[in-house]
Scaffold this active site. Sequence first.
Site, short mmCIF file in Angstrom:
data_model
loop_
_atom_site.label_atom_id
_atom_site.label_comp_id
_atom_site.label_asym_id
_atom_site.label_seq_id
_atom_site.Cartn_x
_atom_site.Cartn_y
_atom_site.Cartn_z
N HIS A 1 -2.39 1.89 9.26
CA HIS A 1 -3.53 1.07 8.83
C HIS A 1 -3.50 -0.24 9.60
O HIS A 1 -2.44 -0.87 9.76
CB HIS A 1 -3.42 0.81 7.32
CG HIS A 1 -4.24 -0.35 6.87
ND1 HIS A 1 -5.61 -0.42 7.07
CD2 HIS A 1 -3.90 -1.51 6.24
CE1 HIS A 1 -6.05 -1.57 6.59
NE2 HIS A 1 -5.04 -2.26 6.09
N GLU B 1 0.83 -1.21 0.00
CA GLU B 1 0.00 0.00 0.00
C GLU B 1 0.86 1.26 0.00
O GLU B 1 0.38 2.34 0.33
CB GLU B 1 -0.96 -0.05 1.18
CG GLU B 1 -1.84 -1.30 1.09
CD GLU B 1 -3.08 -1.29 1.96
OE1 GLU B 1 -2.91 -1.09 3.17
OE2 GLU B 1 -4.17 -1.50 1.43
N HIS C 1 -6.27 -3.76 11.33
CA HIS C 1 -7.47 -4.58 11.12
C HIS C 1 -8.17 -4.94 12.44
O HIS C 1 -8.19 -6.12 12.80
CB HIS C 1 -7.07 -5.90 10.44
CG HIS C 1 -6.51 -5.79 9.06
ND1 HIS C 1 -5.95 -6.88 8.38
CD2 HIS C 1 -6.42 -4.75 8.20
CE1 HIS C 1 -5.54 -6.50 7.17
NE2 HIS C 1 -5.80 -5.20 7.05
N HIS D 1 -12.69 -4.26 5.59
CA HIS D 1 -11.24 -4.40 5.51
C HIS D 1 -10.52 -3.91 6.77
O HIS D 1 -9.81 -4.68 7.41
CB HIS D 1 -10.72 -3.67 4.26
CG HIS D 1 -9.24 -3.70 4.10
ND1 HIS D 1 -8.59 -3.27 2.98
CD2 HIS D 1 -8.25 -4.10 4.94
CE1 HIS D 1 -7.28 -3.41 3.13
NE2 HIS D 1 -7.05 -3.91 4.32
P1 13P Z 1 1.16 -5.38 3.31
O1 13P Z 1 1.72 -6.60 4.01
O2 13P Z 1 1.56 -5.32 1.87
O3 13P Z 1 1.53 -4.12 4.07
O4 13P Z 1 -0.43 -5.50 3.34
C1 13P Z 1 -1.11 -5.57 4.56
C2 13P Z 1 -2.50 -5.05 4.50
O5 13P Z 1 -3.13 -4.90 5.54
C3 13P Z 1 -3.12 -4.74 3.19
O6 13P Z 1 -4.33 -4.08 3.37
ZN ZN Z 2 -5.24 -4.13 5.33
#
Ligand code: 13P
Ligand code: ZN
Length: 265
Positions: A140, A116, A142, A212
Amino acid sequence: MIHDNELLMYEIDRIAGVAGYLWEKGWAERNGGNISVNLTGVVTPHDLAMKPVRAGVALQETAAGLQGCVFYVTGTGKRMRDVAKDPFSNGALIRISANGASYDIVAEKPVAPTSELSSHLLMHSYLLASGRLSAKVVLHTHPADLIGLTHCKPYMDSERLTRLLWSMIPECRIVVPKGVGVVPYEIPGSIELAHATIGQLSRHDVVFWEKHGVLAVGEDVVECFDTIDTLSKAAQIFFSARAAGCEPEGMTGRQLDDLAEAFGL
Ligand code: 13P
Ligand code: ZN
């Protein structure tokens, strides 16, 4: 040696600390999530004098306004629990070229940045161009409770989701004064996702990505974590009330307005 730059190592330690919190929180399954921090003022010309470990890697999109900037970015496919232990084997310092079309990995190992990266750079460009010069962090992650809410259509509405989370605990109104933005589902890492997110960043510092994850921008990596943590707590209160068999009442509009007044929000 970049390790002699105390300020830089302090910043890297803070990033590693937050990577550990993301893992401990259960928000970072496998390689879930990524972090980038603009360290341009922290890295010295002396640090950059060494030969890049990888030079001239082309960027998908030109990094407008970021020419010469230096970022720490977590590596693609790398685990946050490993970033926490060894940030330079699971992430890299990159420097954007003078024309913004490519980057060098300047330290410490040739770890490929997050998939990203283009989105992160577009966001850093936007933050700088819009005068938010101190907003150096894009984080970012999750969190299951926050992602869960984005599976519920009524909450795929910025105002409604903000109101719900604010009303669960007074701190949420105070810690996230701009509320949260929402972005309908897009392919992870896509430019479409980045542009839609930027569309929300003019009004919010936190954006939910449907089905996501979430993304926060800010001055400080620990504060970005704290903001998401507070939102996650609010979501958990909502789910616990429901699990107890009642529809949570939530703080009233009046109570929220009084808070805004009391804290000068
Ligand atoms: P990367 O391992 O490429 O950083 O991707 C993780 C992710 O959360 C993609 O949304
Ligand atoms: Zn992600």
